[in-house]
Design a protein around this motif. Structure first.
Motif, PDB file in Angstrom:
ATOM      1  N   PHE A  37       0.931  -0.997   0.280  1.00  0.00           N
ATOM      2  CA  PHE A  37      -0.783   0.086  -0.245  1.00  0.00           C
ATOM      3  C   PHE A  37       0.778   1.108   0.497  1.00  0.00           C
ATOM      4  O   PHE A  37       2.184   1.273   0.662  1.00  0.00           O
ATOM      5  CB  PHE A  37      -0.350   0.102   1.794  1.00  0.00           C
ATOM      6  N   GLY A  77      -2.088   4.528   1.337  1.00  0.00           N
ATOM      7  CA  GLY A  77      -3.800   4.015   1.203  1.00  0.00           C
ATOM      8  C   GLY A  77      -4.455   3.514   0.443  1.00  0.00           C
ATOM      9  O   GLY A  77      -5.315   2.984   0.114  1.00  0.00           O
ATOM     10  N   PHE A 102      -3.766  -0.107  -2.667  1.00  0.00           N
ATOM     11  CA  PHE A 102      -3.655  -1.218  -3.161  1.00  0.00           C
ATOM     12  C   PHE A 102      -2.305  -1.348  -4.338  1.00  0.00           C
ATOM     13  O   PHE A 102      -2.996  -0.368  -5.210  1.00  0.00           O
ATOM     14  CB  PHE A 102      -4.200  -2.225  -2.462  1.00  0.00           C
ATOM     15  N   GLN A 116      -4.400  -9.245   7.576  1.00  0.00           N
ATOM     16  CA  GLN A 116      -4.555  -8.007   7.811  1.00  0.00           C
ATOM     17  C   GLN A 116      -6.455  -8.230   7.147  1.00  0.00           C
ATOM     18  O   GLN A 116      -5.608  -8.669   5.716  1.00  0.00           O
ATOM     19  CB  GLN A 116      -3.647  -7.239   6.925  1.00  0.00           C
ATOM     20  N   THR A 126      -9.960  -5.638   7.690  1.00  0.00           N
ATOM     21  CA  THR A 126     -10.158  -4.685   7.046  1.00  0.00           C
ATOM     22  C   THR A 126      -9.222  -3.438   7.958  1.00  0.00           C
ATOM     23  O   THR A 126      -9.940  -2.020   7.154  1.00  0.00           O
ATOM     24  CB  THR A 126     -11.590  -4.300   7.931  1.00  0.00           C
ATOM     25  N   LEU A 127      -7.970  -3.858   7.906  1.00  0.00           N
ATOM     26  CA  LEU A 127      -7.591  -2.277   8.773  1.00  0.00           C
ATOM     27  C   LEU A 127      -7.142  -1.986   7.523  1.00  0.00           C
ATOM     28  O   LEU A 127      -7.498  -0.544   7.765  1.00  0.00           O
ATOM     29  CB  LEU A 127      -6.223  -2.883   9.225  1.00  0.00           C
ATOM     30  N   TYR A 128      -6.803  -2.419   6.049  1.00  0.00           N
ATOM     31  CA  TYR A 128      -6.557  -1.754   5.331  1.00  0.00           C
ATOM     32  C   TYR A 128      -7.227  -1.625   3.366  1.00  0.00           C
ATOM     33  O   TYR A 128      -7.245  -1.507   2.806  1.00  0.00           O
ATOM     34  CB  TYR A 128      -5.092  -1.904   4.780  1.00  0.00           C
ATOM     35  N   GLY A 129      -8.665  -1.927   3.920  1.00  0.00           N
ATOM     36  CA  GLY A 129      -9.541  -2.206   3.414  1.00  0.00           C
ATOM     37  C   GLY A 129      -9.779  -3.527   1.867  1.00  0.00           C
ATOM     38  O   GLY A 129     -10.261  -3.514   0.673  1.00  0.00           O
ATOM     39  N   ARG A 130      -7.785  -4.494   2.718  1.00  0.00           N
ATOM     40  CA  ARG A 130      -7.951  -5.219   1.525  1.00  0.00           C
ATOM     41  C   ARG A 130      -7.413  -6.901   2.136  1.00  0.00           C
ATOM     42  O   ARG A 130      -6.727  -6.422   3.302  1.00  0.00           O
ATOM     43  CB  ARG A 130      -6.986  -4.745   1.121  1.00  0.00           C
ATOM     44  N   ASN A 131      -8.134  -7.342   2.263  1.00  0.00           N
ATOM     45  CA  ASN A 131      -7.567  -9.011   2.666  1.00  0.00           C
ATOM     46  C   ASN A 131      -6.351  -9.192   2.282  1.00  0.00           C
ATOM     47  O   ASN A 131      -6.017  -9.594   0.976  1.00  0.00           O
ATOM     48  CB  ASN A 131      -9.088  -9.914   2.490  1.00  0.00           C
ATOM     49  N   ASN A 175       3.761  -1.410   4.390  1.00  0.00           N
ATOM     50  CA  ASN A 175       2.065  -0.255   3.970  1.00  0.00           C
ATOM     51  C   ASN A 175       3.390   1.845   3.968  1.00  0.00           C
ATOM     52  O   ASN A 175       4.444   1.899   4.978  1.00  0.00           O
ATOM     53  CB  ASN A 175       1.529   0.482   5.170  1.00  0.00           C
TER      54      ASN A 175
END
Length: 207
Positions: A68, A71, A73, A97, A99-104, A111
Motif C-alpha cells: 500500500f 492507502g 493497494f 490483515q 479490514t484495517l486497510y480494506g484489502r484482505n 504500508n
C-alpha cells in the motif's frame, strides 16, 4: 505500536535516512521475516512474510503480501521496487490483515506513507556515485502556494552500467536506467477537512 495486537516494524523518515533504506530490498534487510526476491524483471518481484507469499509471474494473481502506498493497494508488487524517495514512514505488519486497510492479505502488509506538502518552503537534493558508473540523484521541493493550497514535487534518477559481460556479443547485462516523478497537491478545504491530489510517474529501461 503499543496499542495494537499485531507484530509491526515501523521506520520513520530519520530511520530510513540513517539506515540507508533506498528501496524495498534494503527494507527487507532491516525487517525480520520479510523477504523480497527480484528475478529478471522487477515486476515479477515476490514479497514473503514468515515464508508466505505469491510468485507473481501471472498478472491475474494478487499478492499475499499487500503493498500500500498512501492507502492505495498495488496489485503488482514490482511497482514498489523503485527508489524510496521522500518517504514519511514505512510500516511492515506481519500476519493476516483484513479490514484495517480494506484489502484482505494472508501474509501481511507493507504500508508506505509519502511526505505531504508542508506549510513552509523547503526541500532537499542529494547525489551518489559508485562503481560501474552508478549515478543516483533524488530530491524534493515544497512550495506553499497560498494559506490553503500547498504543493510538493519529488523525483529520483538512477543509472548504472551492467556488471555482467555477455561473451557472445560483448553486451553488458544488468544495467539500470530508471526515474520517477511525484506531484502532491494539498487543498485545505476547512479546518477539519483537506484533500490531496497525487500524480506518480515511473519509468524503467534496465537490462
Amino acid at each position: 505500536l503499543q496499542d495494537i495486537p499485531v507484530a509491526v516494524n515501523a521506520f520513520s523518515a530519520d530511520t530510513i535516512q540513517e539506515a540507508g533504506i533506498n528501496n524495498a530490498g534494503d527494507l527487507a534487510i532491516m525487517t525480520p521475516a520479510l523477504n523480497i526476491n527480484v528475478n529478471q524483471s522487477p515486476f515479477n518481484a515476490r514479497m514473503t512474510i514468515r515464508g508466505i507469499g505469491t510468485a507473481q509471474t501471472d498478472p491475474a494473481l494478487e499478492p499475499s503480501v499487500g503493498l500500500f502506498v498512501d492507502g492505495v493497494f498495488f496489485g503488482r508488487t514490482g511497482l514498489g521496487m523503485s527508489d524510496l524517495t521522500d518517504i514519511e514512514r514505512i510500516e511492515v505488519l506481519q500476519g493476516p490483515q483484513g479490514t484495517l486497510y480494506g484489502r484482505n492479505t494472508t501474509a501481511g502488509v507493507v504500508n508506505v506513507i509519502t511526505k505531504k506538502p508542508e506549510e513552509e518552503f523547503g526541500g532537499f537534493i542529494d547525489a551518489s556515485y559508485g562503481d560501474y558508473d552508478y549515478i543516483r540523484t533524488r530530491g524534493a521541493i515544497n512550495i506553499p502556494l497560498t494559506d490553503s493550497v500547498r504543493q510538493r514535487f519529488s523525483l529520483f534518477y538512477v543509472e548504472r552500467d551492467g556488471y555482467v559481460d555477455n561473451v557472445f556479443n560483448g553486451d553488458e547485462i544488468d544495467g539500470r536506467d530508471m526515474y520517477a516523478l511525484r506531484s502532491s497537491t494539498l487543498l485545505q478545504l476547512s479546518p477539519a477537512t483537506d484533500a490531496t491530489l497525487m500524480v506518480n510517474y515511473f519509468e524503467e529501461d534496465s537490462d
